[in-house]
Design a protein around this motif. Structure first.
Motif, PDB file in Angstrom:
ATOM      1  N   ILE A 143       0.855  -1.195   0.000  1.00  0.00           N
ATOM      2  CA  ILE A 143       0.000   0.000   0.000  1.00  0.00           C
ATOM      3  C   ILE A 143       0.886   1.238   0.000  1.00  0.00           C
ATOM      4  CG2 ILE A 143      -1.792   1.278   1.235  1.00  0.00           C
ATOM      5  CD1 ILE A 143      -2.598  -1.367   2.555  1.00  0.00           C
ATOM      6  N   ILE A 144       0.580   2.186  -0.873  1.00  0.00           N
ATOM      7  CA  ILE A 144       1.253   3.486  -0.878  1.00  0.00           C
ATOM      8  C   ILE A 144       0.201   4.537  -0.554  1.00  0.00           C
ATOM      9  CG2 ILE A 144       2.493   5.184  -2.240  1.00  0.00           C
ATOM     10  CD1 ILE A 144       3.576   2.889  -3.902  1.00  0.00           C
ATOM     11  N   ILE A 145       0.486   5.358   0.442  1.00  0.00           N
ATOM     12  CA  ILE A 145      -0.447   6.413   0.849  1.00  0.00           C
ATOM     13  C   ILE A 145       0.114   7.738   0.348  1.00  0.00           C
ATOM     14  CG2 ILE A 145      -1.584   7.550   2.779  1.00  0.00           C
ATOM     15  CD1 ILE A 145      -1.155   4.944   4.361  1.00  0.00           C
ATOM     16  N   SER A 146      -0.681   8.473  -0.412  1.00  0.00           N
ATOM     17  CA  SER A 146      -0.240   9.734  -0.997  1.00  0.00           C
ATOM     18  C   SER A 146      -1.287  10.804  -0.742  1.00  0.00           C
ATOM     19  CB  SER A 146      -0.033   9.559  -2.503  1.00  0.00           C
ATOM     20  OG  SER A 146       0.261  10.796  -3.104  1.00  0.00           O
ATOM     21  N   ASP A 147      -0.824  12.040  -0.598  1.00  0.00           N
ATOM     22  CA  ASP A 147      -1.761  13.152  -0.473  1.00  0.00           C
ATOM     23  C   ASP A 147      -1.636  14.139  -1.632  1.00  0.00           C
ATOM     24  OD1 ASP A 147       0.692  14.087   0.286  1.00  0.00           O
ATOM     25  OD2 ASP A 147       0.039  14.974   2.167  1.00  0.00           O
ATOM     26  N   ASP A 148      -0.710  13.875  -2.556  1.00  0.00           N
ATOM     27  CA  ASP A 148      -0.548  14.712  -3.745  1.00  0.00           C
ATOM     28  C   ASP A 148      -0.080  13.824  -4.890  1.00  0.00           C
ATOM     29  OD1 ASP A 148      -0.286  16.714  -5.564  1.00  0.00           O
ATOM     30  OD2 ASP A 148       1.282  17.799  -4.500  1.00  0.00           O
ATOM     31  N   LEU A 149      -0.963  13.539  -5.812  1.00  0.00           N
ATOM     32  CA  LEU A 149      -0.663  12.616  -6.896  1.00  0.00           C
ATOM     33  C   LEU A 149       0.348  13.210  -7.874  1.00  0.00           C
ATOM     34  CD1 LEU A 149      -1.635   9.776  -7.540  1.00  0.00           C
ATOM     35  CD2 LEU A 149      -3.294  10.751  -9.087  1.00  0.00           C
ATOM     36  N   VAL A 174      -3.432   4.630  -2.046  1.00  0.00           N
ATOM     37  CA  VAL A 174      -4.502   5.326  -1.343  1.00  0.00           C
ATOM     38  C   VAL A 174      -4.210   6.818  -1.470  1.00  0.00           C
ATOM     39  CG1 VAL A 174      -5.604   5.751   0.877  1.00  0.00           C
ATOM     40  CG2 VAL A 174      -4.903   3.449   0.262  1.00  0.00           C
ATOM     41  N   LEU A 175      -5.111   7.525  -2.104  1.00  0.00           N
ATOM     42  CA  LEU A 175      -4.951   8.960  -2.330  1.00  0.00           C
ATOM     43  C   LEU A 175      -5.915   9.708  -1.433  1.00  0.00           C
ATOM     44  CD1 LEU A 175      -3.868  11.394  -3.979  1.00  0.00           C
ATOM     45  CD2 LEU A 175      -5.723  10.959  -5.591  1.00  0.00           C
ATOM     46  N   LYS A 176      -5.367  10.638  -0.661  1.00  0.00           N
ATOM     47  CA  LYS A 176      -6.192  11.507   0.176  1.00  0.00           C
ATOM     48  C   LYS A 176      -6.129  12.887  -0.446  1.00  0.00           C
ATOM     49  CE  LYS A 176      -6.595  13.310   4.841  1.00  0.00           C
ATOM     50  NZ  LYS A 176      -6.021  13.349   6.168  1.00  0.00           N
ATOM     51  N   ASP A 177      -7.263  13.381  -0.925  1.00  0.00           N
ATOM     52  CA  ASP A 177      -7.291  14.649  -1.642  1.00  0.00           C
ATOM     53  C   ASP A 177      -8.499  15.463  -1.195  1.00  0.00           C
ATOM     54  OD1 ASP A 177      -6.753  16.663  -3.445  1.00  0.00           O
ATOM     55  OD2 ASP A 177      -6.523  15.315  -5.149  1.00  0.00           O
ATOM     56  N   THR A 178      -8.387  16.780  -1.316  1.00  0.00           N
ATOM     57  CA  THR A 178      -9.491  17.657  -0.931  1.00  0.00           C
ATOM     58  C   THR A 178     -10.499  17.830  -2.067  1.00  0.00           C
ATOM     59  OG1 THR A 178      -8.187  19.584  -1.573  1.00  0.00           O
ATOM     60  CG2 THR A 178      -8.128  18.942   0.753  1.00  0.00           C
ATOM     61  N   GLN A 179     -10.107  17.499  -3.288  1.00  0.00           N
ATOM     62  CA  GLN A 179     -11.004  17.632  -4.430  1.00  0.00           C
ATOM     63  C   GLN A 179     -11.931  16.424  -4.504  1.00  0.00           C
ATOM     64  OE1 GLN A 179      -8.551  18.095  -7.859  1.00  0.00           O
ATOM     65  NE2 GLN A 179      -7.634  19.986  -7.149  1.00  0.00           N
ATOM     66  N   ASP A 180     -13.057  16.615  -5.197  1.00  0.00           N
ATOM     67  CA  ASP A 180     -13.994  15.498  -5.331  1.00  0.00           C
ATOM     68  C   ASP A 180     -13.624  14.623  -6.524  1.00  0.00           C
ATOM     69  OD1 ASP A 180     -14.691  17.374  -7.202  1.00  0.00           O
ATOM     70  OD2 ASP A 180     -16.846  17.091  -6.997  1.00  0.00           O
ATOM     71  N   LEU A 181     -14.383  13.573  -6.733  1.00  0.00           N
ATOM     72  CA  LEU A 181     -14.074  12.549  -7.723  1.00  0.00           C
ATOM     73  C   LEU A 181     -14.006  13.101  -9.147  1.00  0.00           C
ATOM     74  CD1 LEU A 181     -13.609   9.519  -8.200  1.00  0.00           C
ATOM     75  CD2 LEU A 181     -16.068   9.264  -8.420  1.00  0.00           C
ATOM     76  N   LEU A 212     -12.237   2.139  -4.944  1.00  0.00           N
ATOM     77  CA  LEU A 212     -13.049   2.565  -3.812  1.00  0.00           C
ATOM     78  C   LEU A 212     -12.940   4.073  -3.671  1.00  0.00           C
ATOM     79  CD1 LEU A 212     -14.701   1.374  -1.414  1.00  0.00           C
ATOM     80  CD2 LEU A 212     -12.595   1.319  -0.133  1.00  0.00           C
ATOM     81  N   TYR A 213     -14.035   4.705  -3.325  1.00  0.00           N
ATOM     82  CA  TYR A 213     -14.068   6.156  -3.141  1.00  0.00           C
ATOM     83  C   TYR A 213     -14.889   6.461  -1.906  1.00  0.00           C
ATOM     84  CZ  TYR A 213     -15.615  10.973  -3.906  1.00  0.00           C
ATOM     85  OH  TYR A 213     -15.912  12.307  -3.745  1.00  0.00           O
ATOM     86  N   GLN A 214     -14.328   7.281  -1.005  1.00  0.00           N
ATOM     87  CA  GLN A 214     -15.059   7.681   0.198  1.00  0.00           C
ATOM     88  C   GLN A 214     -14.944   9.186   0.344  1.00  0.00           C
ATOM     89  OE1 GLN A 214     -14.013   5.680   3.802  1.00  0.00           O
ATOM     90  NE2 GLN A 214     -15.056   7.147   5.073  1.00  0.00           N
ATOM     91  N   ALA A 215     -16.080   9.846   0.414  1.00  0.00           N
ATOM     92  CA  ALA A 215     -16.115  11.298   0.559  1.00  0.00           C
ATOM     93  C   ALA A 215     -16.355  11.656   2.014  1.00  0.00           C
ATOM     94  CB  ALA A 215     -17.220  11.881  -0.304  1.00  0.00           C
ATOM     95  N   GLU A 216     -15.582  12.619   2.512  1.00  0.00           N
ATOM     96  CA  GLU A 216     -15.760  13.143   3.856  1.00  0.00           C
ATOM     97  C   GLU A 216     -15.836  14.661   3.769  1.00  0.00           C
ATOM     98  OE1 GLU A 216     -12.865  11.709   6.591  1.00  0.00           O
ATOM     99  OE2 GLU A 216     -13.473   9.628   6.364  1.00  0.00           O
ATOM    100  N   ASP A 217     -15.966  15.312   4.930  1.00  0.00           N
ATOM    101  CA  ASP A 217     -16.125  16.760   4.952  1.00  0.00           C
ATOM    102  C   ASP A 217     -14.911  17.485   4.377  1.00  0.00           C
ATOM    103  OD1 ASP A 217     -18.596  16.468   6.114  1.00  0.00           O
ATOM    104  OD2 ASP A 217     -17.846  16.702   8.163  1.00  0.00           O
ATOM    105  N   LYS A 218     -13.737  17.203   4.884  1.00  0.00           N
ATOM    106  CA  LYS A 218     -12.544  17.950   4.502  1.00  0.00           C
ATOM    107  C   LYS A 218     -11.651  17.211   3.520  1.00  0.00           C
ATOM    108  CE  LYS A 218     -12.444  20.370   8.878  1.00  0.00           C
ATOM    109  NZ  LYS A 218     -11.721  20.614  10.114  1.00  0.00           N
ATOM    110  N   SER A 219     -11.819  15.917   3.384  1.00  0.00           N
ATOM    111  CA  SER A 219     -10.947  15.162   2.492  1.00  0.00           C
ATOM    112  C   SER A 219     -11.700  13.985   1.882  1.00  0.00           C
ATOM    113  CB  SER A 219      -9.720  14.658   3.243  1.00  0.00           C
ATOM    114  OG  SER A 219     -10.117  13.815   4.288  1.00  0.00           O
TER     115      SER A 219
END
Length: 169
Positions: free
Chosen positions: A109-115, A133-140, A154-161
């Motif tokens: 698993i690679i976790i990234s916050d900026d692709l 696993v990409l954590k981003d503030t933009q939507d899909l 898989l895609y999961q939307a939250e309030d801030k990320s």
């Protein structure tokens, strides 16, 4: 007069069962109602506590789904190119996933916050079965343009990320 007395007696006789049935009816206890109906009654004590618990539950659910997509014979380890929050680290450590200091061939698993920043690292990924696993503030919709070489599992939307589980095509 006799007819009026008969009518009143008739209504009185009819009202007796209704009067008796309303006295014998009892309230259903909460646990019994839940068991009979299948509806769970829950009440929040504090709103801030419930928001924290909901975030932990959604994060836990996301990472459980990520671990379900990891191939069975691979070694469970993750490499992070950015900052990982404490809840994620705790969940992964309880599931037996170890942190890797460097990107290795067996990292699953690679976790990234900026692709865009991590494009070189991700192209040099040696494990073709590895997940990103990409954590981003933009939507899909906004992120899909830059995800051409990846398949979104898989895609999961939250309030801030928003969290994306990606796999190389």
């Amino acid at each position: 007069m006799k007819q009026t007395i008969n009518i009143l007696a008739f209504f009185f006789v009819l009202s007796i069962p209704f009067a008796l049935s309303s006295q014998t009816r009892k309230a259903i206890p909460a646990g019994r109602y839940e068991a009979l109906s299948g509806i769970k009654n829950s009440r929040a004590i504090k709103s801030s506590d419930t928001q924290i618990n909901e975030k932990k539950d959604s994060t836990s659910l996301f990472w459980n789904e990520v671990l379900n997509h990891v191939p069975e014979n691979s070694k469970l380890s993750y490499f992070s190119t950015g900052k990982v929050d404490e809840a994620t680290t705790n969940i992964l450590s309880t599931k037996g996933v170890k942190s890797a200091k460097k990107l290795k061939a067996d990292t699953s698993i690679i976790i990234s916050d900026d692709l865009k920043r991590d494009k070189e690292i991700l192209t040099s990924m040696k494990n073709k079965n590895g997940l990103v696993v990409l954590k981003d503030t933009q939507d899909l919709k906004n992120v899909m343009a830059s995800l051409g070489q990846y398949e979104v599992l898989l895609y999961q939307a939250e309030d801030k990320s928003n969290y994306f589980l990606l796999k190389l095509k």
